[in-house]
Design a protein around this motif. Structure first.
Motif, PDB file in Angstrom:
ATOM      1  N   LEU A  77      45.984  38.094  42.752  1.00 39.48           N
ATOM      2  CA  LEU A  77      46.968  37.683  41.809  1.00 39.48           C
ATOM      3  C   LEU A  77      46.587  36.276  41.005  1.00 39.48           C
ATOM      4  O   LEU A  77      46.657  36.120  39.837  1.00 39.48           O
ATOM      5  CB  LEU A  77      48.289  37.634  42.471  1.00 39.48           C
ATOM      6  N   ALA A  80      44.033  36.723  38.552  1.00 39.59           N
ATOM      7  CA  ALA A  80      44.620  37.403  37.564  1.00 39.59           C
ATOM      8  C   ALA A  80      45.077  36.002  36.597  1.00 39.59           C
ATOM      9  O   ALA A  80      45.014  36.295  35.539  1.00 39.59           O
ATOM     10  CB  ALA A  80      45.401  38.262  37.693  1.00 39.59           C
ATOM     11  N   GLU A 107      44.088  34.886  32.826  1.00 37.14           N
ATOM     12  CA  GLU A 107      45.095  34.645  31.631  1.00 37.14           C
ATOM     13  C   GLU A 107      45.323  33.590  31.048  1.00 37.14           C
ATOM     14  O   GLU A 107      45.129  33.422  29.925  1.00 37.14           O
ATOM     15  CB  GLU A 107      46.591  35.098  32.575  1.00 37.14           C
ATOM     16  N   SER A 122      42.413  40.041  33.334  1.00 31.88           N
ATOM     17  CA  SER A 122      43.622  39.649  33.889  1.00 31.88           C
ATOM     18  C   SER A 122      44.490  40.706  34.319  1.00 31.88           C
ATOM     19  O   SER A 122      45.117  40.899  35.415  1.00 31.88           O
ATOM     20  CB  SER A 122      44.413  38.653  32.891  1.00 31.88           C
ATOM     21  N   LEU A 137      45.810  42.050  37.945  1.00 31.13           N
ATOM     22  CA  LEU A 137      47.197  42.303  38.286  1.00 31.13           C
ATOM     23  C   LEU A 137      47.458  43.671  38.763  1.00 31.13           C
ATOM     24  O   LEU A 137      48.279  43.602  39.675  1.00 31.13           O
ATOM     25  CB  LEU A 137      47.903  41.922  36.721  1.00 31.13           C
ATOM     26  N   GLY A 157      54.956  39.993  41.659  1.00 30.83           N
ATOM     27  CA  GLY A 157      53.764  40.011  41.110  1.00 30.83           C
ATOM     28  C   GLY A 157      53.809  39.572  39.643  1.00 30.83           C
ATOM     29  O   GLY A 157      52.898  38.573  39.204  1.00 30.83           O
ATOM     30  N   TYR A 158      54.449  40.315  38.897  1.00 31.28           N
ATOM     31  CA  TYR A 158      54.696  40.036  37.429  1.00 31.28           C
ATOM     32  C   TYR A 158      55.062  38.498  37.037  1.00 31.28           C
ATOM     33  O   TYR A 158      54.491  38.045  36.323  1.00 31.28           O
ATOM     34  CB  TYR A 158      55.458  41.158  36.751  1.00 31.28           C
ATOM     35  N   TRP A 195      52.387  36.103  37.913  1.00 25.87           N
ATOM     36  CA  TRP A 195      51.416  36.110  36.824  1.00 25.87           C
ATOM     37  C   TRP A 195      51.950  35.543  35.670  1.00 25.87           C
ATOM     38  O   TRP A 195      50.971  34.639  35.313  1.00 25.87           O
ATOM     39  CB  TRP A 195      51.001  37.558  36.821  1.00 25.87           C
TER      40      TRP A 195
END
Length: 106
Positions: free
Chosen positions: A6, A9, A13, A42, A46, A58-59, A62
């Motif tokens: 993560l 990721a 991003e 990315s 994710l 997680g979101y 991220w």
């Protein structure tokens, strides 16, 4: 391991945002290829991380890495404002991400 993925990721991003900014500044077409590659990496990473980490957590982390990372890069490399309010709110994003990490069972 999912947390490392993560984090990676989030770094991809930020790299995508940097290449997008560089494309806007220099208009070099090869930068579009790198931007797409970073963004695809990315989102793919994710997806791998979300197999273990809850989706909401997680979101949030991220997007927090992307937002805070993009702002920090802008401040240090693109001479954007270093106003104390910006630093305060970036700190709140980081504190929120760390808090989510410690309150998630994954």
């Amino acid at each position: 391991m999912a947390w490392i993925i993560l984090l990676l990721a989030g770094c991809m991003e930020v790299s995508g945002v940097i290449t997008l900014n560089e494309y806007n500044r220099k208009k070099r077409s090869y930068l579009v290829f790198f931007m797409i590659a970073f963004m695809m990496a990315s989102v793919s990473l994710l997806g791998v991380a979300l197999r273990t980490i809850p989706m909401g957590t997680g979101y949030a982390i991220w997007t927090g890495i992307g937002a805070a990372g993009g702002t920090i890069v802008g401040m240090f490399f693109y001479h954007e404002s270093h106003d104390w309010k910006r630093i305060l709110f970036i700190s709140l994003i980081v504190i929120g991400a760390v808090g989510l990490k410690f309150t998630t069972g994954a």
